[in-house]
Design a protein around this motif. Sequence first.
Motif, short mmCIF file in Angstrom:
data_model
loop_
_atom_site.label_atom_id
_atom_site.label_comp_id
_atom_site.label_asym_id
_atom_site.label_seq_id
_atom_site.Cartn_x
_atom_site.Cartn_y
_atom_site.Cartn_z
N UNK A 286 0.84 -1.20 0.00
CA UNK A 286 0.00 0.00 0.00
C UNK A 286 0.87 1.24 0.00
N UNK A 287 0.57 2.14 -0.93
CA UNK A 287 1.26 3.44 -0.99
C UNK A 287 0.28 4.53 -0.57
N UNK A 288 0.74 5.42 0.31
CA UNK A 288 -0.07 6.53 0.78
C UNK A 288 0.77 7.80 0.66
N UNK A 289 0.36 8.73 -0.21
CA UNK A 289 1.15 9.95 -0.38
C UNK A 289 0.74 10.72 -1.62
N UNK A 290 1.71 11.41 -2.22
CA UNK A 290 1.46 12.28 -3.36
C UNK A 290 1.87 11.60 -4.66
N UNK A 291 1.43 12.19 -5.77
CA UNK A 291 1.78 11.64 -7.08
C UNK A 291 3.29 11.71 -7.32
N UNK A 292 3.93 12.79 -6.88
CA UNK A 292 5.38 12.92 -7.07
C UNK A 292 6.12 11.84 -6.29
N UNK A 293 5.66 11.57 -5.07
CA UNK A 293 6.29 10.52 -4.27
C UNK A 293 6.07 9.15 -4.90
N UNK A 294 4.87 8.91 -5.43
CA UNK A 294 4.59 7.63 -6.06
C UNK A 294 5.42 7.46 -7.33
N UNK A 295 5.59 8.52 -8.10
CA UNK A 295 6.42 8.43 -9.31
C UNK A 295 7.84 8.03 -8.96
N UNK A 296 8.37 8.60 -7.90
CA UNK A 296 9.72 8.24 -7.45
C UNK A 296 9.82 6.78 -7.05
N UNK A 297 8.79 6.30 -6.34
CA UNK A 297 8.79 4.90 -5.92
C UNK A 297 8.73 3.96 -7.12
N UNK A 298 7.87 4.27 -8.09
CA UNK A 298 7.74 3.41 -9.26
C UNK A 298 9.05 3.32 -10.04
N UNK A 299 9.71 4.44 -10.20
CA UNK A 299 10.97 4.44 -10.95
C UNK A 299 12.07 3.71 -10.17
N UNK A 300 12.01 3.78 -8.86
CA UNK A 300 12.98 3.05 -8.03
C UNK A 300 12.73 1.54 -8.13
N UNK A 301 11.47 1.12 -8.00
CA UNK A 301 11.15 -0.30 -8.07
C UNK A 301 11.41 -0.88 -9.45
N UNK A 302 11.29 -0.07 -10.49
CA UNK A 302 11.51 -0.58 -11.84
C UNK A 302 12.89 -1.20 -11.98
N UNK A 303 13.85 -0.68 -11.25
CA UNK A 303 15.22 -1.20 -11.33
C UNK A 303 15.32 -2.65 -10.88
N UNK A 304 14.28 -3.15 -10.20
CA UNK A 304 14.27 -4.56 -9.77
C UNK A 304 14.03 -5.51 -10.94
N UNK A 305 13.64 -4.96 -12.10
CA UNK A 305 13.36 -5.80 -13.26
C UNK A 305 11.91 -5.81 -13.67
#
Length: 361
Positions: A286-305
């Motif tokens: 579960x993610x709780x926050x802003x769109x900018x914070x979520x964008x950062x998380x998605x780009x970080x997780x993408x590095x996992x493959x």
Amino acid sequence: MAESPLHLGIALDRAGHHPAAWREPDARPEELFSPDYWAGQLAEAERGLLDLVTIEDSFGEDGAGEVTGRLDAVLIASRVAPLTRNIGIVPTAVVTHTEPFHLSKAIATLDYVSGGRAGIQVQISAGAQEAALFGRRAGTENNARLFAEAADYVEVLRRLWDSWEDGAEIRDAATGRFIDRDRLHYIDFAGEWFSVRGPSITPRPPQGQPLVVSRTGSLGAATDLAFLTPADRSDAEQRIAELGADRPAHVFADLLVFLDEDAETARERRTRLDALAGPARTEAATFTGTAAELAGLLLDWRAAGLSGFRLLPASIPHDLRRITRDLVPELQRRGAFRSAYEASTLRGLLGLPRPANRYAA
């Protein structure tokens, strides 16, 4: 070398994925069983240039205080598909209690209705209570056997979609030949759960093979796309490694989202909904926050493959609009998401080729 843009999907489930979503001020519980409600959700998702939507379904009962009752996902998809032009539409089907011949025909029809944007999310059912609705099996099988059955089910689907070669309909009015019967094939599938001769009664779908999706990686390369539920980036890396070489072409992570202009408002909304009905019952992080914070998380997780994400809006329309109107522009500013649809089929959006027909000479 620049990274490929993210792929994004949305999981649509009635008023949202939080059990108290229907009690939100902007919810429309009186419209949940109307076609206009679902058409509006698809239109909003397409406004955000998303790759696909999944339409959730199940045979299970809902908890106290939740929305009770649901429409059939495949029928919803067929109703709203002609109202959209680009987005992929992937209804859910519980394959444990349904027949592959019927579903292959329904999804082939959806592919025609949508102009090549159909998929199917394959789901198992392990509960005895759900089995009792049908009365044909005990509902006590373990998950390993149910996934093995689902793998056979997918194989039957794919063979039936291929049972008509491309161009089998010749429509020769002068000779009275509508089809070339040499281009129709018996699939002759015989396994532990199914014995299906075929062929289908529906011509090969526009995509050749509509997209096959599963909620875990348990079906391996039998599917084109798997949705995983990692807790964080490290967990995503581990789960993808466990899939090994036999993994689908695409792997997305599921993420339940509460989005607002500021993180504190998002947290307050989540707390209020939890107080009404308890936390959402989902394996997804579960993610709780802003769109900018979520964008950062998605780009970080993408590095996992991961090649993309399926976002689960906690409430609709609130979180769906935050995704399309706040998150998507933020990803576009970072050069991580499309600015226009670049293909007319779901396979095209995901960079997947149209498969050759296994029976064609």
